[in-house]
Scaffold this motif. Structure first.
Motif, mmCIF file in Angstrom:
data_model
loop_
_atom_site.group_PDB
_atom_site.id
_atom_site.type_symbol
_atom_site.label_atom_id
_atom_site.label_comp_id
_atom_site.label_asym_id
_atom_site.label_seq_id
_atom_site.Cartn_x
_atom_site.Cartn_y
_atom_site.Cartn_z
ATOM 1 N N LEU A 23 0.873 -1.472 0.105
ATOM 2 C CA LEU A 23 0.436 -0.068 -0.264
ATOM 3 C C LEU A 23 1.000 1.389 0.247
ATOM 4 O O LEU A 23 0.782 2.430 -0.670
ATOM 5 C CB LEU A 23 -0.880 -0.046 1.207
ATOM 6 C CG LEU A 23 -2.222 -1.270 1.269
ATOM 7 C CD1 LEU A 23 -2.808 -0.935 2.298
ATOM 8 C CD2 LEU A 23 -2.860 -0.219 -0.330
ATOM 9 N N LEU A 24 1.779 1.307 0.863
ATOM 10 C CA LEU A 24 2.706 2.807 1.122
ATOM 11 C C LEU A 24 3.785 2.694 -0.704
ATOM 12 O O LEU A 24 3.939 3.519 -1.109
ATOM 13 C CB LEU A 24 4.152 2.319 2.284
ATOM 14 C CG LEU A 24 3.299 2.472 3.211
ATOM 15 C CD1 LEU A 24 4.585 1.408 4.440
ATOM 16 C CD2 LEU A 24 3.635 3.755 3.772
ATOM 17 N N PHE A 25 3.936 1.251 -1.435
ATOM 18 C CA PHE A 25 4.950 1.109 -2.721
ATOM 19 C C PHE A 25 3.067 1.861 -3.963
ATOM 20 O O PHE A 25 3.847 2.957 -4.510
ATOM 21 C CB PHE A 25 4.683 0.025 -3.494
ATOM 22 C CG PHE A 25 5.847 0.352 -3.920
ATOM 23 C CD1 PHE A 25 7.399 0.914 -3.831
ATOM 24 C CD2 PHE A 25 6.185 -0.572 -5.762
ATOM 25 C CE1 PHE A 25 8.094 0.396 -5.033
ATOM 26 C CE2 PHE A 25 6.387 -0.594 -6.139
ATOM 27 C CZ PHE A 25 8.013 -0.216 -5.718
ATOM 28 N N LEU A 26 1.900 1.732 -3.323
ATOM 29 C CA LEU A 26 0.497 1.478 -4.606
ATOM 30 C C LEU A 26 1.093 2.662 -3.914
ATOM 31 O O LEU A 26 0.769 3.663 -5.840
ATOM 32 C CB LEU A 26 0.024 1.351 -4.185
ATOM 33 C CG LEU A 26 -1.936 1.845 -4.484
ATOM 34 C CD1 LEU A 26 -1.290 1.662 -6.359
ATOM 35 C CD2 LEU A 26 -2.430 0.763 -4.347
ATOM 36 N N ALA A 54 4.811 3.216 -13.279
ATOM 37 C CA ALA A 54 3.778 2.107 -13.681
ATOM 38 C C ALA A 54 3.912 0.694 -12.466
ATOM 39 O O ALA A 54 3.330 -0.011 -12.558
ATOM 40 C CB ALA A 54 4.068 1.503 -15.427
ATOM 41 N N ILE A 55 5.291 0.176 -12.901
ATOM 42 C CA ILE A 55 5.481 -0.655 -12.319
ATOM 43 C C ILE A 55 5.060 -0.537 -10.496
ATOM 44 O O ILE A 55 4.621 -1.223 -10.017
ATOM 45 C CB ILE A 55 7.078 -1.029 -11.693
ATOM 46 C CG1 ILE A 55 7.554 -1.619 -13.131
ATOM 47 C CG2 ILE A 55 7.396 -1.661 -10.488
ATOM 48 C CD1 ILE A 55 8.287 -1.493 -13.419
ATOM 49 N N GLU A 56 5.578 0.899 -9.608
ATOM 50 C CA GLU A 56 4.573 0.842 -8.619
ATOM 51 C C GLU A 56 3.696 0.685 -8.580
ATOM 52 O O GLU A 56 2.503 0.858 -7.017
ATOM 53 C CB GLU A 56 5.472 2.481 -8.573
ATOM 54 C CG GLU A 56 6.325 3.021 -8.047
ATOM 55 C CD GLU A 56 7.058 4.106 -8.364
ATOM 56 O OE1 GLU A 56 8.375 3.751 -7.980
ATOM 57 O OE2 GLU A 56 6.641 4.484 -8.547
ATOM 58 N N LEU A 57 2.354 1.333 -9.382
ATOM 59 C CA LEU A 57 0.601 1.360 -9.261
ATOM 60 C C LEU A 57 0.138 -0.835 -9.605
ATOM 61 O O LEU A 57 0.052 -1.115 -8.598
ATOM 62 C CB LEU A 57 0.777 2.375 -10.276
ATOM 63 C CG LEU A 57 -0.952 1.995 -10.981
ATOM 64 C CD1 LEU A 57 -1.410 2.974 -9.793
ATOM 65 C CD2 LEU A 57 -1.398 2.846 -12.304
ATOM 66 N N ALA A 58 1.254 -0.450 -10.851
ATOM 67 C CA ALA A 58 0.189 -2.175 -11.324
ATOM 68 C C ALA A 58 1.211 -3.611 -9.655
ATOM 69 O O ALA A 58 0.185 -3.836 -9.971
ATOM 70 C CB ALA A 58 1.396 -2.759 -12.277
ATOM 71 N N GLY A 59 2.550 -2.863 -9.755
ATOM 72 C CA GLY A 59 2.838 -4.296 -8.933
ATOM 73 C C GLY A 59 2.465 -3.857 -7.196
ATOM 74 O O GLY A 59 1.731 -4.989 -6.449
#
Length: 141
Positions: A23-26, A54-59
């Protein structure tokens, strides 16, 4: 002999670590690509910073749900290693001085999750359980 209380909780604490970290990364991906909750300027499409977002959002979404967790965590760990050496390390050796401690922590937490798995509170665990019970109900050939 039964496991001690902390050991019995370890898989659930792993799930909690995964969810909170994801969640923090998102939040970073949402800020980078949509300017929310922090108004970071949106990078041009298909640039390095756009791919990072994109990696931060999708991941972040996948890891929060615990879906394709090991692959997502490995990619996210790699992104953080790349970010550290590209953006932080050139500003000095010590992470407290180059402000890279967050990237290092994300890198190694995601690396751990890639190997430890998502824990029991995950869609991966639900799907694995469903596959296992389905296989047990089929007659032997």
């Amino acid at each position: 002999m039964t496991e001690p209380f902390p050991a019995r909780l370890a898989p659930h604490v792993l799930s909690l670590l995964r969810i909170v970290t994801a969640l923090l990364f998102l939040e970073h991906g949402l800020s980078r690509l949509f300017g929310w909750p922090s108004p970071i300027p949106t990078p041009p499409l298909f640039t390095m910073y756009w791919f990072a977002g994109a990696i931060e959002l999708a991941g972040g979404m996948l890891l929060t749900l615990g879906l394709f967790s090991r692959a997502a965590a490995l990619i996210m760990s790699g992104e953080m290693a790349f970010a550290y050496f590209l953006s932080h390390a050139p500003h000095g050796f010590f992470p407290i001085l180059n402000r890279g401690d967050g990237a290092i922590l994300y890198c190694f937490v995601f690396f751990y999750i890639a190997f430890a798995g998502p824990g029991p509170w995950s869609l991966d665990a639900v799907m694995s359980s469903a596959r296992g019970s389905r296989g047990a109900m089929q007659p032997a050939a």
